[in-house]
Design a protein around this motif. Sequence first.
Motif, mmCIF file in Angstrom:
data_model
loop_
_atom_site.group_PDB
_atom_site.id
_atom_site.type_symbol
_atom_site.label_atom_id
_atom_site.label_comp_id
_atom_site.label_asym_id
_atom_site.label_seq_id
_atom_site.Cartn_x
_atom_site.Cartn_y
_atom_site.Cartn_z
ATOM 1 N N ARG A 1 0.689 -1.401 -0.081
ATOM 2 C CA ARG A 1 -0.834 0.149 0.135
ATOM 3 C C ARG A 1 1.053 1.566 0.055
ATOM 4 N N ALA A 2 0.346 2.520 -0.510
ATOM 5 C CA ALA A 2 0.808 3.202 -0.741
ATOM 6 C C ALA A 2 0.431 4.722 -0.792
ATOM 7 N N THR A 3 0.698 5.989 -0.284
ATOM 8 C CA THR A 3 0.735 6.973 -0.378
ATOM 9 C C THR A 3 0.628 8.170 -1.688
ATOM 10 N N ILE A 4 1.540 7.301 -2.511
ATOM 11 C CA ILE A 4 1.817 8.195 -3.552
ATOM 12 C C ILE A 4 2.828 7.524 -4.927
ATOM 13 N N VAL A 5 2.710 6.960 -5.731
ATOM 14 C CA VAL A 5 3.891 6.670 -7.030
ATOM 15 C C VAL A 5 3.823 7.767 -7.476
ATOM 16 N N VAL A 6 5.722 7.322 -7.624
ATOM 17 C CA VAL A 6 5.953 8.358 -8.901
ATOM 18 C C VAL A 6 6.496 7.907 -10.102
ATOM 19 N N ALA A 7 6.548 7.832 -11.119
ATOM 20 C CA ALA A 7 7.236 6.968 -12.735
ATOM 21 C C ALA A 7 7.253 7.503 -13.431
ATOM 22 N N LYS A 8 8.179 6.955 -14.713
ATOM 23 C CA LYS A 8 8.352 8.335 -15.863
ATOM 24 C C LYS A 8 7.543 7.642 -16.680
ATOM 25 N N THR A 9 7.000 8.144 -17.079
ATOM 26 C CA THR A 9 6.449 7.600 -18.774
ATOM 27 C C THR A 9 7.283 8.098 -19.700
ATOM 28 N N THR A 10 6.915 7.087 -21.418
ATOM 29 C CA THR A 10 7.972 7.846 -21.901
ATOM 30 C C THR A 10 7.366 9.210 -22.300
ATOM 31 N N ASP A 11 6.259 9.868 -21.766
ATOM 32 C CA ASP A 11 6.184 11.642 -22.359
ATOM 33 C C ASP A 11 6.428 12.359 -21.107
ATOM 34 N N GLY A 12 6.682 11.741 -20.009
ATOM 35 C CA GLY A 12 7.677 12.316 -18.841
ATOM 36 C C GLY A 12 7.194 11.714 -17.394
ATOM 37 N N GLU A 13 6.984 12.709 -16.422
ATOM 38 C CA GLU A 13 7.684 12.065 -14.784
ATOM 39 C C GLU A 13 6.086 12.158 -14.533
ATOM 40 N N ILE A 14 4.844 11.434 -13.917
ATOM 41 C CA ILE A 14 3.799 11.142 -13.377
ATOM 42 C C ILE A 14 3.983 11.155 -11.920
ATOM 43 N N GLY A 15 2.601 11.500 -11.014
ATOM 44 C CA GLY A 15 2.543 11.369 -9.657
ATOM 45 C C GLY A 15 1.385 10.883 -8.966
ATOM 46 N N ILE A 16 1.662 9.873 -8.786
ATOM 47 C CA ILE A 16 -0.274 9.153 -8.800
ATOM 48 C C ILE A 16 -0.468 9.417 -7.005
ATOM 49 N N PRO B 1 -8.523 7.053 -13.687
ATOM 50 C CA PRO B 1 -7.684 5.535 -14.392
ATOM 51 C C PRO B 1 -7.302 6.361 -15.619
ATOM 52 N N ILE B 2 -6.691 5.445 -15.565
ATOM 53 C CA ILE B 2 -4.885 5.344 -17.156
ATOM 54 C C ILE B 2 -4.430 4.810 -17.025
ATOM 55 N N ILE B 3 -3.828 4.253 -17.833
ATOM 56 C CA ILE B 3 -2.834 3.818 -18.956
ATOM 57 C C ILE B 3 -2.528 4.377 -19.709
ATOM 58 N N VAL B 4 -0.836 4.028 -18.728
ATOM 59 C CA VAL B 4 0.426 4.770 -19.665
ATOM 60 C C VAL B 4 1.447 3.872 -19.276
ATOM 61 N N PRO B 5 2.365 4.029 -21.002
ATOM 62 C CA PRO B 5 4.268 3.479 -21.016
ATOM 63 C C PRO B 5 4.775 3.983 -20.044
ATOM 64 N N LEU B 6 5.301 2.766 -20.186
ATOM 65 C CA LEU B 6 6.621 3.160 -18.829
ATOM 66 C C LEU B 6 7.922 3.424 -19.811
ATOM 67 N N ALA B 7 8.873 4.347 -19.225
ATOM 68 C CA ALA B 7 9.780 4.198 -19.706
ATOM 69 C C ALA B 7 10.946 3.601 -18.918
ATOM 70 N N ILE B 8 12.629 2.897 -19.061
ATOM 71 C CA ILE B 8 12.918 2.324 -18.297
ATOM 72 C C ILE B 8 13.817 3.551 -17.772
ATOM 73 N N ASP B 9 13.308 3.434 -16.361
ATOM 74 C CA ASP B 9 13.472 4.260 -14.933
ATOM 75 C C ASP B 9 13.435 3.639 -13.990
ATOM 76 N N GLU B 10 12.946 4.702 -12.790
ATOM 77 C CA GLU B 10 13.121 4.029 -11.571
ATOM 78 C C GLU B 10 11.438 4.115 -10.899
#
Length: 139
Positions: A19-34, A40-49
């Motif tokens: 369980r989490a309070t926030i998730v930050v990932a890098k998509t192919t279009d830039g960083e996103i915080g959830i 609802p969203i579906i996004v492609p992820l980049a090679i990143d943390e």
Amino acid sequence: MDWLTVNVVTPDGLVYDHRATIVVAKTTDGEIGILPKHAPIIVPLAIDEVRVKRTDSETHVDWIAVNGGIMEVRDNVISIIADSAERERDIDVSRAERAKQRAERMIEKAKENANKDDLRRATVALHRAINRINVSKHT
């Protein structure tokens, strides 16, 4: 509900489930915080943390090296389906360093031979190795 359920799955199985309070990932279009209650969203992820701030800690963040894939957010559940993924604590740094060196040699060879396909593959391998090395430093 003020938290998210985060699952990271690879072809080898479940890598992460918390369980989490926030998730930050890098998509192919830039960083996103959830945050909880995200649309609802579906996004492609980049090679990143991917950074996950867990609900059981005020300050602890889990770091996951994700090598491509997709992220789906729906009903406070984040599902990451990745080509491969490793938590910071599971990364074999010496293996990642060797992969980095191997990729650098492959890049040089591909440049000498003017082989664009080999250069592209070697560049991706280098990016993956560097990502794993960077994530391992967060332990």
